[in-house]
Design an enzyme around this catalytic site. Structure first.
Site, short mmCIF file in Angstrom:
data_model
loop_
_atom_site.label_atom_id
_atom_site.label_comp_id
_atom_site.label_asym_id
_atom_site.label_seq_id
_atom_site.Cartn_x
_atom_site.Cartn_y
_atom_site.Cartn_z
N ASP A 17 0.83 -1.21 0.00
CA ASP A 17 0.00 0.00 0.00
C ASP A 17 0.87 1.26 0.00
OD1 ASP A 17 -2.41 1.34 -0.03
OD2 ASP A 17 -2.55 1.45 2.15
N ASN A 65 -11.16 -2.62 -5.11
CA ASN A 65 -10.43 -1.62 -5.90
C ASN A 65 -11.13 -1.25 -7.21
OD1 ASN A 65 -7.13 -2.73 -4.80
ND2 ASN A 65 -8.36 -1.03 -4.04
N TRP A 66 -12.16 -2.04 -7.60
CA TRP A 66 -12.96 -1.66 -8.78
C TRP A 66 -13.66 -0.32 -8.55
CZ3 TRP A 66 -12.00 -4.39 -12.96
CH2 TRP A 66 -11.67 -5.74 -12.86
N ARG A 68 -12.42 2.37 -7.67
CA ARG A 68 -11.54 3.51 -7.97
C ARG A 68 -11.91 4.13 -9.32
NH1 ARG A 68 -5.64 2.56 -5.37
NH2 ARG A 68 -6.41 1.84 -3.36
C1 IPE Z 1 -5.39 -2.69 -0.06
O1 IPE Z 1 -5.11 -1.34 -0.18
C2 IPE Z 1 -5.39 -3.35 -1.41
C3 IPE Z 1 -4.10 -3.45 -2.08
C4 IPE Z 1 -2.95 -3.08 -1.62
C5 IPE Z 1 -4.16 -4.07 -3.38
P1 IPE Z 1 -6.24 -0.24 -0.29
O2 IPE Z 1 -5.54 1.06 -0.47
O3 IPE Z 1 -7.23 -0.60 -1.35
O4 IPE Z 1 -6.96 -0.33 1.12
P2 IPE Z 1 -7.82 0.75 1.91
O5 IPE Z 1 -8.85 1.30 0.96
O6 IPE Z 1 -6.87 1.82 2.36
O7 IPE Z 1 -8.38 0.01 3.09
C1 IPE Z 2 -1.75 0.22 -3.25
O1 IPE Z 2 -1.49 1.58 -3.30
C2 IPE Z 2 -1.95 -0.38 -4.62
C3 IPE Z 2 -3.33 -0.73 -4.94
C4 IPE Z 2 -4.33 -0.67 -4.13
C5 IPE Z 2 -3.57 -1.18 -6.29
P1 IPE Z 2 -2.66 2.63 -3.26
O2 IPE Z 2 -3.08 2.94 -4.67
O3 IPE Z 2 -3.77 2.19 -2.39
O4 IPE Z 2 -1.93 3.88 -2.66
P2 IPE Z 2 -2.51 4.90 -1.59
O5 IPE Z 2 -2.95 4.10 -0.40
O6 IPE Z 2 -3.64 5.62 -2.22
O7 IPE Z 2 -1.35 5.79 -1.28
MG MG Z 3 -4.14 2.43 -0.41
#
Ligand code: IPE
Ligand code: IPE
Ligand code: MG
Length: 250
Positions: A17, A65-66, A68
């Site tokens: 993350d 994550n969909w 987003r």
């Molecule tokens: C968890 O991170 C998923 C991945 C690293 C793929 P997210 O960024 O999606 O989690 P939340 O939304 O902060 O809980």
């Molecule tokens: C984790 O990084 C990767 C995925 C969830 C695909 P993030 O995209 O969640 O990065 P932050 O948490 O917004 O910084």
């Molecule tokens: Mg994140």
């Protein structure tokens, strides 16, 4: 190379993350952070193999994550194809076996094809098994295991922990010994809910693209100092969970 750290976890799971914040701080689009995140992953795969870690499981795309923005989701999907074409050959040569865990049914055909190719090309490797959790959710995993058990005709009394475990993702690996989350958040975010029941948890503020060998070693050193008890009182338990010896009368 540095002195080996003991005990080395057999299985490390990582929530990678912080890519978006890493990019934001550099006034760059979030997808650039994901691109540097892939580079970090490749470094950590090779470093993990060099340290004797047998299984590495990484969270790359969650069921949630969909939600987003569309351009970030499509950027992440494109990155799968780019990463496979750029890094697969070196991983294959380095003895890396790649497995994908997650719901493939709603992933675009070209992304599935890239994952299928990566799995097939590395199927015979055994130095380290890297499981990429993609369109994965811990709750999905439990549900799909129940659905399979029912579809196979198991009666309610036949559904126990072993029956579900054997239908869950990662049946080829021991449960994760060490769970790492980068990026400063202290939560699981629907990663391996079932399999991490007794994992040691490690959280770091380091953003994923900055996570390097030193950061990995810091996590491994922390793990080496943990006292894993698995509900018992005594500490004579191997990191694998195997009970080495118990004093008489315990
Ligand atoms: C968890 O991170 C998923 C991945 C690293 C793929 P997210 O960024 O999606 O989690 P939340 O939304 O902060 O809980
Ligand atoms: C984790 O990084 C990767 C995925 C969830 C695909 P993030 O995209 O969640 O990065 P932050 O948490 O917004 O910084
Ligand atoms: Mg994140």
């Amino acid at each position: 190379m540095a002195e080996p750290l003991h005990p080395v976890p057999r299985h490390v799971a990582i929530v990678m993350d912080g890519n978006g914040r890493w990019a934001n701080r550099r006034l760059m689009p979030r997808v650039v952070g994901h691109k540097f995140g892939v580079d970090a992953l490749v470094r950590i795969i090779h470093a993990s193999a060099a340290r004797g870690i047998e299984y590495l499981t990484v969270f790359a795309f969650s069921s949630e994550n969909w939600k987003r923005p569309q351009d970030e989701v499509s950027g992440l999907m494109n990155l799968v194809m780019v990463a496979v074409s750029k890094y697969l050959a070196r991983m294959a040569e380095d003895g890396v076996r790649i497995r994908i865990i997650g719901d493939r049914s709603h992933v675009a055909e070209k992304v599935r094809a890239a994952w299928d190719h990566a799995e097939a090309r590395t199927a015979n490797n055994r130095r380290i098994t890297v499981s990429v959790a993609f369109n994965y959710g811990g709750r999905w995993d439990v549900v799909q295991a129940c659905q399979r058990a029912i579809a196979e005709g198991l009666r309610p009394e036949q559904i126990d922990e072993a029956a579900l475990s054997s239908r869950m993702s990662l049946t080829y690996a021991p449960d994760p010994d060490l769970f790492i989350r980068t990026g400063g958040e202290v939560r699981i975010s629907n990663f391996l809910l079932w399999q991490t029941a007794y994992s040691e948890l490690y959280f770091t503020d380091c953003l994923w693209p900055d996570f390097d060998e030193r950061a990995l070693d810091a996590a491994l050193e922390d793990y080496a100092r943990r006292d894993r008890r698995f509900g018992r009182v005594k500490t004579d338990i191997a990191p694998s969970g195997e009970v080495v010896s118990l004093p008489a009368g315990s």
